[in-house]
Design a protein around this motif. Sequence first.
Motif, short mmCIF file in Angstrom:
data_model
loop_
_atom_site.label_atom_id
_atom_site.label_comp_id
_atom_site.label_asym_id
_atom_site.label_seq_id
_atom_site.Cartn_x
_atom_site.Cartn_y
_atom_site.Cartn_z
N MET A 142 -16.86 -4.69 -0.65
CA MET A 142 -16.18 -4.93 0.60
C MET A 142 -15.95 -3.60 1.31
SD MET A 142 -12.47 -6.73 1.36
CE MET A 142 -12.78 -8.03 0.24
N THR A 143 -16.08 -3.60 2.61
CA THR A 143 -15.91 -2.37 3.38
C THR A 143 -14.43 -1.99 3.45
OG1 THR A 143 -15.61 -3.48 5.50
CG2 THR A 143 -17.89 -2.98 4.82
N ALA A 144 -14.20 -0.72 3.74
CA ALA A 144 -12.82 -0.23 3.87
C ALA A 144 -12.11 -0.97 5.01
CB ALA A 144 -12.83 1.27 4.12
N GLY A 145 -12.81 -1.21 6.08
CA GLY A 145 -12.22 -1.91 7.22
C GLY A 145 -11.78 -3.31 6.87
N ARG A 146 -12.59 -4.01 6.10
CA ARG A 146 -12.22 -5.37 5.67
C ARG A 146 -11.03 -5.35 4.72
NH1 ARG A 146 -17.04 -9.59 4.59
NH2 ARG A 146 -16.46 -10.68 6.48
N ALA B 160 4.41 6.18 0.49
CA ALA B 160 3.76 6.31 -0.82
C ALA B 160 2.82 5.13 -1.07
CB ALA B 160 4.81 6.41 -1.92
N LEU B 161 3.25 3.92 -0.71
CA LEU B 161 2.40 2.74 -0.88
C LEU B 161 1.13 2.87 -0.05
CD1 LEU B 161 1.80 -0.17 -1.81
CD2 LEU B 161 3.19 -0.95 0.13
N LEU B 162 1.27 3.30 1.19
CA LEU B 162 0.09 3.45 2.05
C LEU B 162 -0.84 4.55 1.54
CD1 LEU B 162 1.74 2.97 5.55
CD2 LEU B 162 0.18 1.40 4.37
N ALA B 163 -0.28 5.63 1.04
CA ALA B 163 -1.11 6.70 0.47
C ALA B 163 -1.88 6.17 -0.73
CB ALA B 163 -0.24 7.89 0.06
N PHE B 164 -1.22 5.42 -1.59
CA PHE B 164 -1.89 4.82 -2.74
C PHE B 164 -3.02 3.90 -2.26
CE2 PHE B 164 -2.49 1.03 -5.25
CZ PHE B 164 -2.89 1.56 -6.47
N PHE B 165 -2.70 3.04 -1.31
CA PHE B 165 -3.67 2.07 -0.82
C PHE B 165 -4.91 2.74 -0.27
CE2 PHE B 165 -4.98 -0.71 2.87
CZ PHE B 165 -5.62 -1.68 2.10
N PHE B 166 -4.72 3.74 0.59
CA PHE B 166 -5.87 4.38 1.22
C PHE B 166 -6.70 5.23 0.25
CE2 PHE B 166 -3.53 3.34 5.14
CZ PHE B 166 -4.53 2.60 5.75
N THR B 167 -6.15 5.55 -0.90
CA THR B 167 -6.93 6.26 -1.92
C THR B 167 -7.55 5.30 -2.93
OG1 THR B 167 -4.96 6.67 -3.27
CG2 THR B 167 -5.60 8.40 -1.70
N HIS B 168 -7.27 4.00 -2.78
CA HIS B 168 -7.81 3.00 -3.70
C HIS B 168 -8.50 1.85 -2.95
CE1 HIS B 168 -5.02 5.10 -6.33
NE2 HIS B 168 -5.72 4.62 -7.34
N LEU B 169 -9.04 2.12 -1.79
CA LEU B 169 -9.65 1.07 -0.97
C LEU B 169 -10.81 0.36 -1.67
CD1 LEU B 169 -9.66 2.66 2.59
CD2 LEU B 169 -8.26 0.75 1.77
N LYS B 170 -11.45 1.03 -2.59
CA LYS B 170 -12.61 0.43 -3.26
C LYS B 170 -12.20 -0.41 -4.48
CE LYS B 170 -16.12 3.41 -1.54
NZ LYS B 170 -16.54 2.66 -0.40
N THR B 171 -10.91 -0.39 -4.84
CA THR B 171 -10.44 -1.18 -5.97
C THR B 171 -10.44 -2.66 -5.56
OG1 THR B 171 -9.05 0.63 -6.73
CG2 THR B 171 -8.54 -1.57 -7.58
N ARG B 172 -11.11 -3.46 -6.36
CA ARG B 172 -11.24 -4.88 -6.06
C ARG B 172 -9.87 -5.55 -5.95
NH1 ARG B 172 -12.48 -9.89 -8.73
NH2 ARG B 172 -13.99 -11.02 -7.47
N LEU B 173 -9.66 -6.30 -4.90
CA LEU B 173 -8.45 -7.08 -4.61
C LEU B 173 -7.19 -6.25 -4.34
CD1 LEU B 173 -8.84 -10.03 -7.14
CD2 LEU B 173 -9.28 -10.06 -4.68
#
Length: 149
Positions: free
Chosen positions: A1-5, A76-89
């Motif tokens: 899935m793309t980062a945008g999706r 902190a949550l957003l920083a985590f999220f944007f560094t883990h965009l490729k993690t499934r789900l």
Amino acid sequence: MTAGRTVGRAALVAAGVVALDQVTKAIVVANIDRFEQVDLVLGLKLVHTRNTGVAFSMFSGGGALVVVIACVALAALLAFFFTHLKTRLVWLPTGMLLGGAVGNLIDRIRLGWVTDFIKIPHWPAFNVADIAVTLGVVVLVFVLEKASK
């Protein structure tokens, strides 16, 4: 899935949580007097309470400090999220956590407290945002556990 999706799905979940949270709180405020309890089933009650603290009313009356802490946690949550965009789900628990945090933050900034209204025996009152945060943490653990295998 793309980062945008991934970002789009997280945003959609967060928006849904915020909307449901704010609508349910508005219904309670409009229909249940403060401290009133409405019995539902099996000990489940609707109540109208205010929480000026965080979980279980810790730091009650913390005011601006509670808002600052919530904003730091969101960052902190957003920083985590944007560094883990490729993690499934990862979008699902992130959306739940973000939506729950924002739902309660809206109340804190607008009113100075959070409206809680769901009461089960032997447990403090809580709301939809609290449910989303709790389930978001559980789902995040499963997502990260699955990703590490």
